[in-house]
Design a protein around this motif. Structure first.
Motif, PDB file in Angstrom:
ATOM      1  N   VAL A   1       1.062  -1.164  -0.063  1.00 26.62           N
ATOM      2  CA  VAL A   1      -0.007  -0.057   0.160  1.00 26.62           C
ATOM      3  C   VAL A   1       0.911   1.309  -0.074  1.00 26.62           C
ATOM      4  N   TRP A   2       2.003   1.086   0.379  1.00 28.28           N
ATOM      5  CA  TRP A   2       3.012   2.181   0.465  1.00 28.28           C
ATOM      6  C   TRP A   2       4.454   1.767   0.268  1.00 28.28           C
ATOM      7  N   TYR A   3       5.307   2.277  -0.412  1.00 31.02           N
ATOM      8  CA  TYR A   3       6.679   1.987  -0.439  1.00 31.02           C
ATOM      9  C   TYR A   3       7.663   3.290  -0.509  1.00 31.02           C
ATOM     10  N   ARG A   4       8.912   3.106  -0.246  1.00 30.98           N
ATOM     11  CA  ARG A   4       9.783   4.231  -0.341  1.00 30.98           C
ATOM     12  C   ARG A   4      11.128   3.374  -0.711  1.00 30.98           C
ATOM     13  N   LEU A   5      11.648   3.804  -1.925  1.00 30.06           N
ATOM     14  CA  LEU A   5      13.174   3.194  -2.423  1.00 30.06           C
ATOM     15  C   LEU A   5      14.066   4.237  -2.519  1.00 30.06           C
ATOM     16  N   ARG A   6      15.278   3.764  -1.588  1.00 27.80           N
ATOM     17  CA  ARG A   6      16.323   4.609  -1.655  1.00 27.80           C
ATOM     18  C   ARG A   6      17.417   4.092  -2.390  1.00 27.80           C
ATOM     19  N   ARG A   7      18.245   4.735  -3.407  1.00 32.00           N
ATOM     20  CA  ARG A   7      19.493   4.074  -3.752  1.00 32.00           C
ATOM     21  C   ARG A   7      20.761   4.746  -3.311  1.00 32.00           C
ATOM     22  N   TYR A   8      21.863   3.941  -2.990  1.00 31.50           N
ATOM     23  CA  TYR A   8      22.943   4.582  -2.347  1.00 31.50           C
ATOM     24  C   TYR A   8      24.271   4.076  -3.343  1.00 31.50           C
ATOM     25  N   ARG A   9      25.272   4.956  -3.076  1.00 34.25           N
ATOM     26  CA  ARG A   9      26.569   4.650  -3.873  1.00 34.25           C
ATOM     27  C   ARG A   9      27.603   4.997  -2.850  1.00 34.25           C
ATOM     28  N   ARG A  10      28.639   4.088  -3.001  1.00 30.39           N
ATOM     29  CA  ARG A  10      29.866   4.402  -1.942  1.00 30.39           C
ATOM     30  C   ARG A  10      30.318   5.651  -2.245  1.00 30.39           C
TER      31      ARG A  10
ATOM     32  N   GLU B   1      34.066   8.351  -1.631  1.00 36.67           N
ATOM     33  CA  GLU B   1      35.506   8.021  -1.712  1.00 36.67           C
ATOM     34  C   GLU B   1      36.132   7.442  -0.293  1.00 36.67           C
ATOM     35  N   LYS B   2      35.109   7.816   0.797  1.00 40.24           N
ATOM     36  CA  LYS B   2      35.477   7.095   2.266  1.00 40.24           C
ATOM     37  C   LYS B   2      34.795   5.852   2.362  1.00 40.24           C
ATOM     38  N   SER B   3      34.226   5.196   1.298  1.00 40.07           N
ATOM     39  CA  SER B   3      33.538   3.894   1.197  1.00 40.07           C
ATOM     40  C   SER B   3      32.263   3.871   2.069  1.00 40.07           C
ATOM     41  N   ALA B   4      31.693   5.121   2.473  1.00 40.22           N
ATOM     42  CA  ALA B   4      30.372   5.400   3.385  1.00 40.22           C
ATOM     43  C   ALA B   4      29.477   5.245   1.969  1.00 40.22           C
ATOM     44  N   TRP B   5      28.087   4.770   2.567  1.00 43.66           N
ATOM     45  CA  TRP B   5      27.139   4.702   1.502  1.00 43.66           C
ATOM     46  C   TRP B   5      26.716   6.313   1.415  1.00 43.66           C
TER      47      TRP B   5
ATOM     48  N   PHE C   1      21.345  -5.367  -4.103  1.00 43.27           N
ATOM     49  CA  PHE C   1      22.335  -4.695  -4.997  1.00 43.27           C
ATOM     50  C   PHE C   1      21.598  -4.617  -6.543  1.00 43.27           C
ATOM     51  N   PRO C   2      22.012  -3.645  -7.174  1.00 40.76           N
ATOM     52  CA  PRO C   2      21.287  -3.637  -8.766  1.00 40.76           C
ATOM     53  C   PRO C   2      21.580  -5.086  -9.381  1.00 40.76           C
ATOM     54  N   GLY C   3      20.314  -5.367 -10.004  1.00 40.07           N
ATOM     55  CA  GLY C   3      20.241  -6.617 -10.655  1.00 40.07           C
ATOM     56  C   GLY C   3      19.592  -7.896  -9.549  1.00 40.07           C
ATOM     57  N   GLN C   4      19.293  -7.379  -8.537  1.00 41.25           N
ATOM     58  CA  GLN C   4      18.522  -8.202  -7.619  1.00 41.25           C
ATOM     59  C   GLN C   4      17.144  -7.877  -7.382  1.00 41.25           C
TER      60      GLN C   4
ATOM     61  N   GLY D   1      30.111  -7.116   0.152  1.00 43.25           N
ATOM     62  CA  GLY D   1      30.608  -5.782   0.100  1.00 43.25           C
ATOM     63  C   GLY D   1      31.239  -5.030  -0.987  1.00 43.25           C
ATOM     64  N   GLU D   2      31.295  -5.910  -1.950  1.00 39.06           N
ATOM     65  CA  GLU D   2      32.177  -5.684  -3.232  1.00 39.06           C
ATOM     66  C   GLU D   2      31.450  -4.446  -4.192  1.00 39.06           C
ATOM     67  N   THR D   3      30.157  -4.603  -4.365  1.00 33.85           N
ATOM     68  CA  THR D   3      29.661  -3.630  -5.188  1.00 33.85           C
ATOM     69  C   THR D   3      29.724  -2.087  -4.372  1.00 33.85           C
ATOM     70  N   ASN D   4      29.299  -1.264  -5.503  1.00 28.99           N
ATOM     71  CA  ASN D   4      29.456   0.014  -4.980  1.00 28.99           C
ATOM     72  C   ASN D   4      28.024   0.849  -4.880  1.00 28.99           C
ATOM     73  N   GLU D   5      26.952  -0.093  -5.451  1.00 23.39           N
ATOM     74  CA  GLU D   5      25.613   0.633  -5.278  1.00 23.39           C
ATOM     75  C   GLU D   5      24.813  -0.533  -4.608  1.00 23.39           C
ATOM     76  N   LYS D   6      23.660   0.073  -3.852  1.00 24.31           N
ATOM     77  CA  LYS D   6      22.624  -0.802  -3.437  1.00 24.31           C
ATOM     78  C   LYS D   6      21.339  -0.063  -3.286  1.00 24.31           C
ATOM     79  N   TRP D   7      20.345  -0.872  -2.887  1.00 28.36           N
ATOM     80  CA  TRP D   7      19.008  -0.125  -2.903  1.00 28.36           C
ATOM     81  C   TRP D   7      18.434  -0.753  -1.449  1.00 28.36           C
ATOM     82  N   VAL D   8      17.520   0.259  -0.956  1.00 31.85           N
ATOM     83  CA  VAL D   8      16.944  -0.079   0.319  1.00 31.85           C
ATOM     84  C   VAL D   8      15.491   0.030  -0.313  1.00 31.85           C
ATOM     85  N   GLU D   9      14.715  -1.007   0.209  1.00 33.23           N
ATOM     86  CA  GLU D   9      13.203  -0.447   0.146  1.00 33.23           C
ATOM     87  C   GLU D   9      12.582  -0.639   1.396  1.00 33.23           C
ATOM     88  N   GLU D  10      11.748   0.295   1.854  1.00 36.29           N
ATOM     89  CA  GLU D  10      10.715  -0.071   2.930  1.00 36.29           C
ATOM     90  C   GLU D  10       9.373  -0.053   2.225  1.00 36.29           C
ATOM     91  N   LEU D  11       8.651  -0.970   2.824  1.00 39.62           N
ATOM     92  CA  LEU D  11       7.201  -1.001   2.602  1.00 39.62           C
ATOM     93  C   LEU D  11       6.192  -1.498   3.375  1.00 39.62           C
TER      94      LEU D  11
END
Lengths: 633, 191
Positions: free
Chosen positions: A417-426, A428-432, A472-475, A486-496
């Motif tokens: 009934v509701w969702y929020r999708l956030r995309r992150y990228r690492r 230079e300091k390896s933080a999302w 991760f992208p592709g999943q 922890g190898e990939t540089n991008e991730k998504w977080v979905e709350e719903l």
């Protein structure tokens, strides 16, 4: 009027480009919920995509076939008899003879046979599911492959197999149906093929029938196929589900034979004098009820309309606000950063020395703490209403979320009934670092508390979901709980907030004016129309003087009121379930909180506010002491 | 310097307490008004039920010529609602009206033609729906009063309540006659 037909599709193992293109078209043209359609199209075996009038389904079948998915339209036949149990068999030169409790039955050489090998224990389904999950977790979506036909056959044979044989005649339909249960028949009739293993005997039996049959079709996907009434039930609390599963298997067998025959079968009701097993009457009644003539209407798979065009949930700032805000911020930054940042240094240094900066922080923290206190007390002080008797104004509700539109979360493809999708990228300091954020916007949904349902407009709400998926992208499209690598540089977080979740809602109830007028408003409107219509007024001019006196007007008003009431009551009676006249949203003044939290416990929610408030108070106090020390020191 | 810091902390705590008192006071005011609103919201539904009755009676009159006493009881109860003065009398009149309607719907069982009438069925369902809603809102009213009374007795709210003389509110109570056990007789009526 026409009869109910089923549109069956052969499911595919993985989502294809064609299917991705098909889903929005199904939603647009046939109002088929994208999530449900996807569930039905992906997987093993056969699935019921939609049911309804033939004319409608033909168009749908054409569209599905156009996108490379095998579809078949059938008119489901109620089972006329259940397969009869076979105790023993004998091999003859021209036929196989099966001994049954009634009379022996023959399978002549060259006969057309439909075989259903089913597992009633549910192990085959579990194994398939486990395999998918393991592949998904360790190898990713691309490597997901369900059990092959051969593997499935092996799994079913090693579980609790039942073999149903339908002997089909092109002209007369299903002539005989036989049921052989593992360990329930005497294998000695297999002669030299017989062995000590029940699995081996069942395999030999299948091979023997295949050898005698002219046309042999074997289905092993009972339980995996998505067909009405064909699910395998698992025993809970010692409940005996064996007979129910056998009845489901009978229904599955008849549906599969309908697929083979593709035409209505002639009535040969109980021509063989076969015994009717328990549960068959119920099964027949169920299917007969489904088979009643139906009006021309969209396929019943189409339940929810697609979500309306995206309405951003964030407040839209006017051009004037953006320009003036940008100008002020730009000027402030220019002043601060001019002269090699000396001004910034000066402001911070002086702010700390005089204690003004910690004092400002303390004031901010105090104000946050009091806001939490106010909200906590408001939640505690507001009694919970029932939707059936909801009054307008600030209300607190508890209930289950129900979708009003076919909303599906973009990453995990979950009905929600509701969702929020956030995309992150690492960085230079390896933080999302957050790169993008999107949500379902202002798509309304229903809240159902058992006494009724009400529309909730989530725009401007403080939403507290509890379900969170990461990947991760592709999943996308998979339910991935942990990151794993922890190898990939991008991730998504979905709350719903998924459909059916228990929600706590504190918001403002207001009438859904766009949808309906109240009875009083309708009456006023009808009276106004009557006054403007001299011909209609003539009816009430009883003395024929061409004027409506007070007494005549009273009569006219009573008649209009009665008519409006009747129409109003009729409208209420015939209103589709799910249509509500009240909407819960943010208060018009925007001064009162609007909270949607996925919880059944109000105490759980207020505890959160209490902890935040305490932390903010403590921090505010510390900042205040710091401010005073700086000021005095 | 220490003295100043201590004084400053005391001033801060006093300010926080003052703000807390304001929040609690505003909470009481809000709850009091919510109770009044909840009470008025019951009246809204009672008025709706009151307005539906003439139509119900009109539909029933055509069929129930032999049940004039029952219909008269409903009419009488309705008129008492309009003439009742004071909260107590109003509650009593509304209870009488509820009883009269219940009797009416029981008597209707003897009139299959009336039961089959579409307008009657719609009105009956509407009134039953209103009765359910009235019951819900009475519960809601009691919930609101209960929350308020609990707050009045809780620490530290009790201090603020005493400071500003906030008084307890009374819960909605049913007619004592409705608490009596229902007498059920299975004996056949004597001829």
């Amino acid at each position: 009027m026409s009869e109910t037909h089923y549109l069956l599709v052969s499911r595919t193992l993985a989502e294809t480009e064609e299917m991705r293109a098909l889903l929005p078209r199904l939603a647009e043209q046939f109002r088929l919920d994208a999530f449900t359609a996807r569930q039905r199209l992906l997987g093993r075996g056969t699935a019921l995509l939609a049911q309804g009038a033939r004319k409608q389904l033909e168009k749908l079948a054409a569209l599905v076939t156009q996108h490379g998915i095998a579809a078949q339209l059938i008119h489901p036949t109620p089972p006329r008899f259940a397969p009869t149990r076979v105790r023993r068999l004998q091999i003859r030169q021209d036929f196989l003879e099966f001994s049954t409790p009634a009379a022996p039955l023959r399978l002549e050489r060259g006969a057309r046979v439909l075989a259903i090998l089913a597992d009633l224990s549910g192990q085959a389904i579990q194994k398939n599911l486990r395999r998918l999950m393991v592949q998904n977790t360790y190898q990713g979506a691309a490597a997901v492959t369900p059990l092959s036909d051969e593997e499935l056959l092996r799994v079913v044979l090693r579980a609790q197999p039942v073999l149903d044989l339908y002997l089909i005649d092109d002209a007369q339909g299903v002539q005989t149906a036989l049921r052989l249960m593992s360990g329930g028949f005497d294998p000695s009739g297999l002669e030299e093929r017989a062995g000590p293993s029940t699995v081996g005997n069942m395999e030999q039996l299948i091979a023997l029938v295949r050898e005698y049959a002219g046309e042999f079709t074997l289905h092993c996907d009972f339980g995996l196929a998505l067909l009405p009434g064909c699910q395998v039930r698992k025993s809970e609390n010692g409940e005996d589900v064996h007979e129910a599963n056998l009845a489901a298997l009978t229904r599955f067998g008849w549906l599969m034979s309908d697929r083979v025959l593709q035409r209505p079968m002639p009535e040969i009701a109980q021509a063989h004098g076969l015994p009717i097993p328990p549960g068959l009457d119920i099964l027949r009644a169920e299917i007969a009820a489904q088979d009643s003539p139906v009006a021309e209407q969209p396929p019943t798979g189409a339940i929810l309309p697609p979500p309306p065009a995206a309405i951003p949930s964030r407040r839209r700032w006017g051009r004037r606000h953006i320009f003036s805000g940008s100008a002020v911020a730009g000027a402030a930054l220019a002043v601060l950063f001019s002269g090699d940042g000396r001004l910034v240094h000066l402001v911070v240094h002086e702010g700390m020395r005089t204690g003004l900066l910690p004092a400002a922080v303390s004031a901010g923290l105090f104000s946050g703490a009091f806001y939490c206190l106010r909200v906590k007390r408001l939640i505690e002080n507001t009694p919970t209403s029932r939707i059936r008797s909801l009054a307008m104004g600030m209300v607190e509700l508890n209930g289950q979320a129900r979708r009003k539109y076919a909303l599906v979360s973009p990453a995990t493809q979950t009905a929600c009934v509701w969702y929020r999708l956030r995309r992150y990228r690492r960085n230079e300091k390896s933080a999302w670092q957050l790169t993008s954020e999107s949500d379902s916007g202002a798509v309304p949904f229903f809240l159902d508390d058992g006494t009724g349902n009400v529309t909730v407009d989530p725009q401007g709400a403080r939403i507290k979901p509890t379900v969170k998926h990461e990947g991760f992208p592709g999943q996308e499209g998979l339910l991935v709980r942990s990151l794993g690598s922890g190898e990939t540089n991008e991730k998504w977080v979905e709350e719903l907030i998924h459909e059916g979740a228990y929600l706590y809602v504190l918001g403002s109830a207001r009438p859904y004016r766009e949808q309906s007028l109240s009875l009083a408003e309708r009456t006023r409107e009808a009276l106004r129309e009557l006054k403007l219509d001299p011909k209609a007024l003539e009816k009430y001019d009883r003395n024929g003087d061409g004027r409506i006196d007070a007494e005549e007007w009273d009569l006219a008003r009573a008649a209009v009121e009665e008519q409006t009431l009747r129409e109003h009551l009729h409208r209420r009676e015939s209103a589709a379930p799910g249509t509500t006249s009240v909407v819960i949203g943010r208060s018009c003044s925007h001064t009162r909180p609007f909270i949607i939290a996925q919880t059944q416990s109000e105490a759980h929610l207020t505890r959160g506010y209490a902890w935040t408030m305490t932390a903010l108070f403590a921090a505010a106090l510390a900042a205040a002491v710091w401010a005073m020390t700086s000021w005095l020191g | 310097m220490t003295l100043w810091i201590v004084l400053g902390v005391i001033a801060l705590i006093t300010a926080a307490l003052a703000l807390f008192v304001i929040v609690v006071y505003n909470g009481f005011i809000s709850m009091k008004n919510n109770i009044d609103k909840a009470w008025s919201n019951i009246d809204v539904l009672l008025k709706q039920r009151f307005d539906e009755l003439p139509k119900l009676i009109k539909v029933c009159e055509g069929y129930m010529q032999h049940e004039q006493r029952t219909l008269e009881a409903v009419i009488k109860a309705r008129s008492q609602v309009t003439t009742a003065a004071g909260e107590g009398q109003k509650i009593q009149a509304q209870n009488m009206l509820t009883d009269a309607l219940r009797s009416l719907f029981m008597v209707v069982e003897r009139y299959p033609e009336l039961k089959a009438d579409k307008a009657f069925r719609a009105l009956q369902s509407r009134i039953t729906e209103l009765e359910d809603q009235i019951a819900d809102r009475r519960e809601f009213f009691n919930d609101a009063v209960n929350l308020y009374n609990i707050r009045l007795a809780q620490f530290p709210d009790v201090l603020v309540a005493r400071l500003f003389n906030f008084a307890r509110r009374t819960l909605w109570q049913i007619d004592p006659a409705h608490r009596a056990d229902v007498q059920v007789s299975f004996q056949a009526p004597s001829a």
